[in-house]
Design a protein around this motif. Sequence first.
Motif, PDB file in Angstrom:
ATOM      1  N   ARG A   8       2.216  -2.477  -6.013  1.00 53.81           N
ATOM      2  CA  ARG A   8       0.848  -2.706  -5.524  1.00 53.81           C
ATOM      3  C   ARG A   8       0.684  -2.240  -4.081  1.00 53.81           C
ATOM      4  O   ARG A   8      -0.423  -2.020  -3.621  1.00 53.81           O
ATOM      5  CB  ARG A   8       0.490  -4.184  -5.605  1.00 53.81           C
ATOM      6  CG  ARG A   8       0.296  -4.711  -6.999  1.00 53.81           C
ATOM      7  CD  ARG A   8      -0.195  -6.147  -7.008  1.00 53.81           C
ATOM      8  NE  ARG A   8      -1.385  -6.294  -6.187  1.00 53.81           N
ATOM      9  CZ  ARG A   8      -1.550  -7.280  -5.298  1.00 53.81           C
ATOM     10  NH1 ARG A   8      -0.633  -8.182  -5.107  1.00 53.81           N
ATOM     11  NH2 ARG A   8      -2.660  -7.360  -4.589  1.00 53.81           N
ATOM     12  N   HIS A   9       1.778  -2.119  -3.355  1.00 51.35           N
ATOM     13  CA  HIS A   9       1.729  -1.764  -1.939  1.00 51.35           C
ATOM     14  C   HIS A   9       2.216  -0.331  -1.680  1.00 51.35           C
ATOM     15  O   HIS A   9       2.469   0.033  -0.528  1.00 51.35           O
ATOM     16  CB  HIS A   9       2.571  -2.756  -1.136  1.00 51.35           C
ATOM     17  CG  HIS A   9       2.154  -4.177  -1.332  1.00 51.35           C
ATOM     18  ND1 HIS A   9       0.946  -4.667  -0.879  1.00 51.35           N
ATOM     19  CD2 HIS A   9       2.765  -5.212  -1.947  1.00 51.35           C
ATOM     20  CE1 HIS A   9       0.841  -5.946  -1.200  1.00 51.35           C
ATOM     21  NE2 HIS A   9       1.931  -6.298  -1.852  1.00 51.35           N
ATOM     22  N   SER A  10       2.329   0.457  -2.716  1.00 52.10           N
ATOM     23  CA  SER A  10       2.869   1.815  -2.567  1.00 52.10           C
ATOM     24  C   SER A  10       1.982   2.726  -1.721  1.00 52.10           C
ATOM     25  O   SER A  10       2.434   3.771  -1.251  1.00 52.10           O
ATOM     26  CB  SER A  10       3.099   2.447  -3.942  1.00 52.10           C
ATOM     27  OG  SER A  10       1.862   2.590  -4.612  1.00 52.10           O
ATOM     28  N   SER A  11       0.747   2.337  -1.479  1.00 49.31           N
ATOM     29  CA  SER A  11      -0.167   3.172  -0.691  1.00 49.31           C
ATOM     30  C   SER A  11      -0.031   2.942   0.819  1.00 49.31           C
ATOM     31  O   SER A  11      -0.729   3.606   1.594  1.00 49.31           O
ATOM     32  CB  SER A  11      -1.612   2.918  -1.121  1.00 49.31           C
ATOM     33  OG  SER A  11      -1.946   1.566  -0.893  1.00 49.31           O
ATOM     34  N   TRP A  12       0.839   2.040   1.263  1.00 51.06           N
ATOM     35  CA  TRP A  12       0.966   1.770   2.699  1.00 51.06           C
ATOM     36  C   TRP A  12       1.163   3.021   3.545  1.00 51.06           C
ATOM     37  O   TRP A  12       0.510   3.142   4.584  1.00 51.06           O
ATOM     38  CB  TRP A  12       2.091   0.783   2.972  1.00 51.06           C
ATOM     39  CG  TRP A  12       1.780  -0.632   2.635  1.00 51.06           C
ATOM     40  CD1 TRP A  12       0.581  -1.164   2.242  1.00 51.06           C
ATOM     41  CD2 TRP A  12       2.704  -1.714   2.648  1.00 51.06           C
ATOM     42  NE1 TRP A  12       0.715  -2.511   2.010  1.00 51.06           N
ATOM     43  CE2 TRP A  12       2.006  -2.872   2.255  1.00 51.06           C
ATOM     44  CE3 TRP A  12       4.052  -1.818   2.948  1.00 51.06           C
ATOM     45  CZ2 TRP A  12       2.610  -4.126   2.173  1.00 51.06           C
ATOM     46  CZ3 TRP A  12       4.659  -3.062   2.864  1.00 51.06           C
ATOM     47  CH2 TRP A  12       3.941  -4.211   2.477  1.00 51.06           C
ATOM     48  N   PRO A  13       2.026   3.959   3.161  1.00 53.87           N
ATOM     49  CA  PRO A  13       2.189   5.134   4.027  1.00 53.87           C
ATOM     50  C   PRO A  13       0.868   5.875   4.274  1.00 53.87           C
ATOM     51  O   PRO A  13       0.594   6.296   5.397  1.00 53.87           O
ATOM     52  CB  PRO A  13       3.186   6.010   3.269  1.00 53.87           C
ATOM     53  CG  PRO A  13       3.972   5.057   2.438  1.00 53.87           C
ATOM     54  CD  PRO A  13       2.975   3.997   2.035  1.00 53.87           C
ATOM     55  N   LYS A  14       0.040   5.993   3.251  1.00 54.75           N
ATOM     56  CA  LYS A  14      -1.248   6.675   3.401  1.00 54.75           C
ATOM     57  C   LYS A  14      -2.244   5.825   4.192  1.00 54.75           C
ATOM     58  O   LYS A  14      -3.171   6.361   4.805  1.00 54.75           O
ATOM     59  CB  LYS A  14      -1.833   7.007   2.032  1.00 54.75           C
ATOM     60  CG  LYS A  14      -1.039   8.028   1.263  1.00 54.75           C
ATOM     61  CD  LYS A  14      -1.654   8.262  -0.108  1.00 54.75           C
ATOM     62  CE  LYS A  14      -0.689   9.050  -0.950  1.00 54.75           C
ATOM     63  NZ  LYS A  14      -0.611   8.592  -2.307  1.00 54.75           N
ATOM     64  N   GLU A  15      -2.068   4.504   4.157  1.00 57.99           N
ATOM     65  CA  GLU A  15      -2.996   3.585   4.818  1.00 57.99           C
ATOM     66  C   GLU A  15      -2.591   3.250   6.253  1.00 57.99           C
ATOM     67  O   GLU A  15      -3.213   2.405   6.888  1.00 57.99           O
ATOM     68  CB  GLU A  15      -3.094   2.288   4.012  1.00 57.99           C
ATOM     69  CG  GLU A  15      -3.675   2.464   2.639  1.00 57.99           C
ATOM     70  CD  GLU A  15      -3.639   1.171   1.832  1.00 57.99           C
ATOM     71  OE1 GLU A  15      -3.271   0.108   2.378  1.00 57.99           O
ATOM     72  OE2 GLU A  15      -3.982   1.227   0.646  1.00 57.99           O
TER      73      GLU A  15
END
Length: 132
Positions: free
Chosen positions: A97-104
């Motif tokens: 669920r948190h895999s988008s952190w690098p983009k965010e």
Amino acid sequence: MISCHVASHWVMLVGNLKGRYWDFYDSLPNPMHRTSFRENIRLLQEDRSEVLPGDIIDWPIHVIEGLPTQDNNSECGIFVMKYMEASLGRDQVDWKRHSSWPKEMPRIKAEIIAALLQTFQASLLISNGYSV
């Protein structure tokens, strides 16, 4: 939860008092980052032996897999903060669920700065006699 600075990199150790083990979080997985966390645990044991259950130094260490990871060499501290935030009060975290952190990261950094500025502003108001 313990944040540890190892070889110019921040990682996190989380002790499980009931299970008597450590979980290890690393946003830039590298076996070298695992070299000195036992030393951090030993120092914690020395400093807080009166409140810790027995010998925490020999507890097994589980490397947490599937974590969101950084895509540069400068955001490890922010990832440790996000790991702490996601883990608080939860037995299991769905790290996918948190895999988008690098983009965010731009948004996450802005939120951290905003929170720090709000805290700073509130402390100035309080120190000048205003209620917040």
